[in-house]
Design a protein around this motif. Structure first.
Motif, PDB file in Angstrom:
ATOM      1  N   ILE A 125       0.847  -1.190   0.000  1.00 24.40           N
ATOM      2  CA  ILE A 125       0.000   0.000   0.000  1.00 24.40           C
ATOM      3  C   ILE A 125       0.882   1.238   0.000  1.00 24.40           C
ATOM      4  O   ILE A 125       1.689   1.429   0.915  1.00 24.40           O
ATOM      5  CB  ILE A 125      -0.921   0.005   1.236  1.00 24.40           C
ATOM      6  N   TYR A 126       0.719   2.071  -1.030  1.00 22.76           N
ATOM      7  CA  TYR A 126       1.521   3.282  -1.191  1.00 22.76           C
ATOM      8  C   TYR A 126       0.649   4.517  -1.092  1.00 22.76           C
ATOM      9  O   TYR A 126      -0.534   4.489  -1.412  1.00 22.76           O
ATOM     10  CB  TYR A 126       2.204   3.293  -2.565  1.00 22.76           C
ATOM     11  N   GLY A 127       1.266   5.621  -0.668  1.00 20.16           N
ATOM     12  CA  GLY A 127       0.558   6.894  -0.645  1.00 20.16           C
ATOM     13  C   GLY A 127       1.490   8.031  -0.286  1.00 20.16           C
ATOM     14  O   GLY A 127       2.673   7.833  -0.020  1.00 20.16           O
TER      15      GLY A 127
ATOM     16  N   LEU B  90      -6.934  -9.479  -6.628  1.00 20.90           N
ATOM     17  CA  LEU B  90      -7.176  -8.124  -7.140  1.00 20.90           C
ATOM     18  C   LEU B  90      -8.543  -7.608  -6.706  1.00 20.90           C
ATOM     19  O   LEU B  90      -8.684  -6.431  -6.347  1.00 20.90           O
ATOM     20  CB  LEU B  90      -7.053  -8.098  -8.667  1.00 20.90           C
ATOM     21  N   ALA B  91      -9.540  -8.461  -6.711  1.00 22.27           N
ATOM     22  CA  ALA B  91     -10.870  -8.057  -6.236  1.00 22.27           C
ATOM     23  C   ALA B  91     -10.816  -7.689  -4.761  1.00 22.27           C
ATOM     24  O   ALA B  91     -11.454  -6.714  -4.329  1.00 22.27           O
ATOM     25  CB  ALA B  91     -11.876  -9.176  -6.482  1.00 22.27           C
ATOM     26  N   LEU B  92     -10.050  -8.436  -3.989  1.00 21.40           N
ATOM     27  CA  LEU B  92      -9.896  -8.129  -2.569  1.00 21.40           C
ATOM     28  C   LEU B  92      -9.140  -6.815  -2.380  1.00 21.40           C
ATOM     29  O   LEU B  92      -9.562  -5.941  -1.619  1.00 21.40           O
ATOM     30  CB  LEU B  92      -9.165  -9.276  -1.874  1.00 21.40           C
ATOM     31  N   ALA B  93      -8.032  -6.642  -3.078  1.00 26.69           N
ATOM     32  CA  ALA B  93      -7.219  -5.433  -2.944  1.00 26.69           C
ATOM     33  C   ALA B  93      -7.979  -4.189  -3.372  1.00 26.69           C
ATOM     34  O   ALA B  93      -7.733  -3.095  -2.850  1.00 26.69           O
ATOM     35  CB  ALA B  93      -5.928  -5.577  -3.762  1.00 26.69           C
ATOM     36  N   ALA B  94      -8.915  -4.329  -4.293  1.00 24.22           N
ATOM     37  CA  ALA B  94      -9.709  -3.191  -4.759  1.00 24.22           C
ATOM     38  C   ALA B  94     -10.549  -2.589  -3.646  1.00 24.22           C
ATOM     39  O   ALA B  94     -11.014  -1.454  -3.753  1.00 24.22           O
ATOM     40  CB  ALA B  94     -10.597  -3.615  -5.923  1.00 24.22           C
TER      41      ALA B  94
ATOM     42  N   GLY C 136      -1.825   4.113  -4.028  1.00 15.57           N
ATOM     43  CA  GLY C 136      -1.812   3.024  -4.974  1.00 15.57           C
ATOM     44  C   GLY C 136      -1.576   1.724  -4.246  1.00 15.57           C
ATOM     45  O   GLY C 136      -1.095   1.715  -3.109  1.00 15.57           O
ATOM     46  N   VAL C 137      -1.931   0.637  -4.879  1.00 14.90           N
ATOM     47  CA  VAL C 137      -1.768  -0.685  -4.298  1.00 14.90           C
ATOM     48  C   VAL C 137      -1.068  -1.556  -5.330  1.00 14.90           C
ATOM     49  O   VAL C 137      -1.455  -1.591  -6.492  1.00 14.90           O
ATOM     50  CB  VAL C 137      -3.134  -1.290  -3.913  1.00 14.90           C
ATOM     51  N   GLU C 138      -0.028  -2.237  -4.904  1.00 16.42           N
ATOM     52  CA  GLU C 138       0.708  -3.161  -5.765  1.00 16.42           C
ATOM     53  C   GLU C 138       0.482  -4.583  -5.234  1.00 16.42           C
ATOM     54  O   GLU C 138       0.584  -4.811  -4.034  1.00 16.42           O
ATOM     55  CB  GLU C 138       2.199  -2.819  -5.734  1.00 16.42           C
TER      56      GLU C 138
END
Length: 118
Positions: free
Chosen positions: A8-10, A93-97, A108-110
């Motif tokens: 998790i970035y910001g 990806l569905a979870l991270a969304a 952003g999320v990687e």
């Protein structure tokens, strides 16, 4: 099932400027994320600011030298991570969304698969 690292970035300045209600809403969203992940959530933590980081670098054949802070200067800093187990990339990806940082306008999320050695 495969394991994935969700990074998790910001913008740390914007995180620091959040109001208490904004922090509470983000905390509730992370709790909803953890509930949605269920037993697939293997770990995760919020990280201290990048200014507290120590980076080790060395040239070939020399001892590592520690330096203060992250190695690269970037606007976005790594603020936290989760380790999850999911059936496939689409599922993770569905979870991270669901992560609130994606709606913040500065985050952003990687998602990266974890290599597991036998």
């Amino acid at each position: 099932m495969a394991k994935y690292l969700i990074l998790i970035y910001g913008d740390e300045r914007r995180w620091d400027a959040e109001t208490e209600p904004e922090r509470a809403a983000k905390g509730a969203a992370h709790e909803a994320f953890r509930r949605a992940a269920g037993e697939g959530l293997l770990g995760g933590h919020e990280l201290e600011p990048a200014s507290t980081a120590t980076t080790l670098r060395s040239a070939t054949g020399t001892a590592p030298t520690p330096t203060d802070g992250p190695f690269l200067e970037t606007k976005e800093a790594l603020g936290g991570y989760y380790v999850v187990e999911a059936p496939d990339l689409d599922a993770v990806l569905a979870l991270a969304a669901r992560l609130p940082e994606l709606a913040s306008g500065h985050g952003g999320v990687e998602v990266r698969p974890i290599v597991e050695h036998g």
